[in-house]
Design a protein around this motif. Structure first.
Motif, short mmCIF file in Angstrom:
data_model
loop_
_atom_site.label_atom_id
_atom_site.label_comp_id
_atom_site.label_asym_id
_atom_site.label_seq_id
_atom_site.Cartn_x
_atom_site.Cartn_y
_atom_site.Cartn_z
N ASN A 69 1.07 -1.46 0.01
CA ASN A 69 -0.19 -0.27 -0.03
C ASN A 69 0.86 1.40 -0.08
O ASN A 69 0.19 2.48 0.28
N GLU A 70 2.01 1.13 0.30
CA GLU A 70 3.15 2.29 0.41
C GLU A 70 3.56 2.89 -0.57
O GLU A 70 3.93 1.42 -1.59
N ASN A 71 3.08 4.18 -1.21
CA ASN A 71 3.72 5.09 -2.52
C ASN A 71 3.20 3.94 -3.79
O ASN A 71 4.33 4.46 -4.50
N TRP A 72 2.68 3.35 -3.34
CA TRP A 72 1.62 3.00 -4.80
C TRP A 72 0.85 4.41 -5.22
O TRP A 72 0.27 4.89 -4.68
N VAL A 73 1.02 4.61 -6.69
CA VAL A 73 -0.18 5.97 -6.55
C VAL A 73 -1.09 5.50 -8.53
O VAL A 73 -0.15 4.51 -8.90
N THR A 74 -1.63 5.39 -7.67
CA THR A 74 -3.28 4.92 -8.54
C THR A 74 -3.27 6.28 -9.34
O THR A 74 -3.05 7.53 -9.71
N THR A 75 -3.73 5.95 -10.63
CA THR A 75 -3.39 6.40 -11.88
C THR A 75 -5.33 6.52 -11.97
O THR A 75 -5.26 7.86 -12.64
N GLY A 76 -5.39 5.60 -12.74
CA GLY A 76 -6.83 5.77 -13.00
C GLY A 76 -7.36 5.41 -13.99
O GLY A 76 -5.39 5.36 -14.97
N GLU A 77 -8.14 4.98 -14.82
CA GLU A 77 -8.27 4.28 -15.89
C GLU A 77 -7.91 4.70 -17.39
O GLU A 77 -7.98 6.27 -17.20
N ASN A 78 -6.40 4.48 -18.17
CA ASN A 78 -5.98 5.22 -19.51
C ASN A 78 -5.31 6.77 -18.87
O ASN A 78 -5.77 7.31 -19.54
N LYS A 79 -5.02 6.80 -17.50
CA LYS A 79 -4.77 8.48 -17.06
C LYS A 79 -2.80 7.61 -16.62
O LYS A 79 -2.16 6.53 -17.09
N ARG A 80 -2.00 8.59 -17.83
CA ARG A 80 -0.18 8.58 -17.80
C ARG A 80 -0.24 9.66 -15.98
O ARG A 80 -0.60 10.36 -15.52
N ARG A 81 0.93 8.21 -16.17
CA ARG A 81 2.29 9.52 -14.54
C ARG A 81 3.15 8.69 -15.80
O ARG A 81 3.29 7.97 -16.24
N PHE A 82 4.23 9.44 -15.31
CA PHE A 82 5.76 9.76 -16.02
C PHE A 82 6.20 8.91 -14.27
O PHE A 82 6.44 9.06 -12.92
N PHE A 90 10.03 6.86 -17.35
CA PHE A 90 8.96 7.08 -18.30
C PHE A 90 7.45 7.29 -18.06
O PHE A 90 6.88 6.77 -16.95
N ALA A 91 6.39 7.11 -19.13
CA ALA A 91 5.02 7.23 -19.16
C ALA A 91 4.59 6.23 -18.98
O ALA A 91 4.88 5.42 -19.09
N PHE A 92 3.49 5.60 -18.11
CA PHE A 92 2.37 4.99 -17.88
C PHE A 92 1.42 4.66 -17.77
O PHE A 92 1.08 5.83 -17.32
N LEU A 93 0.11 4.25 -18.22
CA LEU A 93 -0.85 4.29 -18.15
C LEU A 93 -1.45 3.47 -17.02
O LEU A 93 -1.71 2.33 -17.22
N GLY A 94 -2.36 3.53 -16.77
CA GLY A 94 -3.38 3.39 -15.24
C GLY A 94 -4.12 2.35 -16.55
O GLY A 94 -4.93 2.26 -17.29
N SER A 95 -4.39 0.52 -15.48
CA SER A 95 -4.83 -0.38 -16.81
C SER A 95 -5.81 -0.85 -15.53
O SER A 95 -5.35 -1.19 -14.05
N THR A 96 -7.07 -2.17 -15.24
CA THR A 96 -7.62 -2.86 -14.48
C THR A 96 -7.50 -4.34 -15.20
O THR A 96 -8.25 -4.36 -16.59
N GLU A 97 -7.31 -5.16 -14.32
CA GLU A 97 -7.57 -6.55 -15.39
C GLU A 97 -8.25 -7.38 -14.27
O GLU A 97 -7.97 -7.25 -12.92
N ALA A 98 -9.13 -8.72 -14.24
CA ALA A 98 -9.48 -8.78 -13.10
C ALA A 98 -8.45 -9.98 -12.79
O ALA A 98 -8.79 -9.98 -11.43
#
Length: 163
Positions: A69-82, A90-98
Motif C-alpha cells: 500500500n505504501e508509495n503506490w500511485v493510483t492513476t485511474g484507467e487510461n491516465k498517464r503518469r511518469f 517513462f510514461a505509464f498508463l493505468g489499467s485494470t484486469e480481473a
C-alpha cells in the motif's frame, strides 16, 4: 480502481490476464505474431512494488503492479503518469484486469512482427529491463548537448535504440 496488493510475484496472474485478453479480444487481430506467446518476464521487486515485462503476440510492455500500500500511485484507467528509473522517466498508463486488479503499463514494442521467435522476444525483454534499471553512462557534453540539458533524460525511442 480495483486495488490489489501482490505479496508474491504476479507473473502467473499477468500470464493468465494476457492469455485471456488474447483469447477474448485479440483472436482475429491481424497484427498477431504467430511465433510468439504470452510470457511474463523477470518480475522483480522495485521500490516496494512489482516490475516486469509482458511479451505477447501483439505487444511488449513494462508492467508495474502494487506490491504494497505504501508509495503506490493510483492513476485511474487510461491516465498517464511518469515514473523515474535510472535510465530516465517513462510514461505509464493505468489499467485494470480481473486477474491483476490495478496495474500500469509502458509499451516498448507494438506490433511484434520484427521478432522471429519467443526466445528473441524474451531476450529483448530482459535486455530492456536491464537497460531501464541502469543509469546511462555520462560522456563529455558538447555545447549543443549542454543546451539540451533541461530536456527529459531519455525518450522511449532512445531507450529502445540503446539495446
Amino acid at each position: 480502481m480495483n486495488f490489489r496488493v501482490h505479496q508474491d510475484s504476479p507473473a502467473e496472474a499477468v500470464e493468465e490476464a494476457f492469455f485471456r485478453i488474447q483469447r477474448e479480444q485479440m483472436a482475429d487481430v491481424p497484427i498477431l505474431n504467430p511465433a510468439l506467446s504470452v510470457a511474463a518476464v523477470d518480475f522483480q521487486r522495485w521500490q516496494g512494488h512489482w516490475l516486469g515485462i509482458v511479451v505477447t503476440p501483439w505487444c511488449m510492455s513494462l508492467l508495474l503492479l502494487p506490491g504494497g500500500n505504501e508509495n503506490w500511485v493510483t492513476t485511474g484507467e487510461n491516465k498517464r503518469r511518469f515514473v523515474k528509473f535510472p535510465a530516465g522517466d517513462f510514461a505509464f498508463l493505468g489499467s485494470t484486469e480481473a486477474e491483476l486488479g490495478e496495474y500500469q503499463s509502458c509499451p516498448l514494442f507494438s506490433p511484434m512482427g520484427k521478432f522471429s521467435s519467443q526466445s528473441e522476444a524474451t531476450m529483448t525483454a530482459r535486455a530492456s529491463l536491464i537497460a531501464l534499471l541502469t543509469a546511462p553512462q555520462q560522456s563529455p557534453k558538447t555545447p549543443a548537448e549542454e543546451k539540451a540539458a533541461g530536456e527529459p533524460s531519455l525518450s522511449r525511442r532512445r531507450f529502445l535504440a540503446l539495446r
